[in-house]
Design an enzyme around this catalytic site. Sequence first.
Site, PDB file in Angstrom:
ATOM      1  N   GLU A   1       0.872  -1.163  -0.019  1.00  0.00           N
ATOM      2  CA  GLU A   1      -0.167  -0.074  -0.063  1.00  0.00           C
ATOM      3  C   GLU A   1       0.994   1.185  -0.268  1.00  0.00           C
ATOM      4  O   GLU A   1       2.106   1.260   0.332  1.00  0.00           O
ATOM      5  CB  GLU A   1      -0.703  -0.015   1.138  1.00  0.00           C
ATOM      6  CG  GLU A   1      -2.090  -1.085   1.403  1.00  0.00           C
ATOM      7  CD  GLU A   1      -2.875  -0.876   2.412  1.00  0.00           C
ATOM      8  OE1 GLU A   1      -3.847  -1.263   2.354  1.00  0.00           O
ATOM      9  OE2 GLU A   1      -2.170  -0.235   3.635  1.00  0.00           O
TER      10      GLU A   1
ATOM     11  N   HIS B   1      -6.449   3.622   6.779  1.00  0.00           N
ATOM     12  CA  HIS B   1      -6.306   3.292   8.144  1.00  0.00           C
ATOM     13  C   HIS B   1      -4.959   4.082   8.349  1.00  0.00           C
ATOM     14  O   HIS B   1      -4.528   4.956   7.246  1.00  0.00           O
ATOM     15  CB  HIS B   1      -6.029   1.788   8.394  1.00  0.00           C
ATOM     16  CG  HIS B   1      -5.261   0.989   7.312  1.00  0.00           C
ATOM     17  ND1 HIS B   1      -4.004   1.619   7.068  1.00  0.00           N
ATOM     18  CD2 HIS B   1      -5.615   0.192   6.474  1.00  0.00           C
ATOM     19  CE1 HIS B   1      -3.426   0.395   6.032  1.00  0.00           C
ATOM     20  NE2 HIS B   1      -4.645  -0.088   5.662  1.00  0.00           N
TER      21      HIS B   1
END
Length: 287
Positions: free
Chosen positions: A209, A247
């Site tokens: 990510e 997140h």
Amino acid sequence: MFDILESKPKVLVQGITGKHGSFHTEAMLASGTQIVAGVVPGGEGKTIHDIPVFNTITDTLGYSDIDVSVVFVPAPFCKDALLEAVYARIPLIICITEGLPLHDFLYVKKLADQNNVHIVGPNCPGILMPGIGKFGIIPTEVGMPGNVAIASRSGTLVYEVADALTVAGIGQRIIIGLGGDPVKGKTFVDCLKEFEEDDKTKSIVLVGEIGGHDEQIAAEYIKKHSKKPVFAYVTGHYAPLNKQLGHAGAIIRSGDETAKAKTTLLSKAGVKTATSVDYLVELIIGK
């Protein structure tokens, strides 16, 4: 890790009577996972899904040795639950809990390392070993037995990658969701080491990510040490700068934390990289 999970480990669920703990305990049992006990303070004498519940881990150790703890304890109380598992020297702890304060986990991680206790998570979906069992919340339906090992920072994306491989007829040896927090237990490098040593793993997939430097560190390790083929997909090629996505770990703070920069670095390290799940599967198939 493989030696623990392949030996039909005895599993403990901390927070077993909560909504999530109860639901996923039932799913783990259905997958063949051997859950022998649950722990909830004040829960002594209860049963859930025919699993006995105890007040403390010490009580369960008198009942049965524990190899793995899966933790569903709410964030405000999770530090104490993790410390209890570490002090009991449970070999593998899988922390599903989201929202665990960073300093809480830093303290736990230091003690875990000192006691040779392995932690996956926090804020993770856990581990699925197709055909053996699941230890966490990854749906069994997405996997099938095989020889591809997957490690992912993303939870839901690892489901998508595993499912796409399964649909293509490519089975998985193990599927690990490492968690999306900035500080975590097992890392890409930890997994790469174990995958390299595992004779049944023939190829490796990393799902990365934006944000952080996990992929950069992995690239350095792969360049120097990896002998098995490694494939990677870093999601977030169109992510805006300085915006948190999903997140705490998914935020670009510098140019080298973008999906493009990480993909380039992994490619230079000899990794076969993709910019979509479909292309990743094609690379693994060898098209």
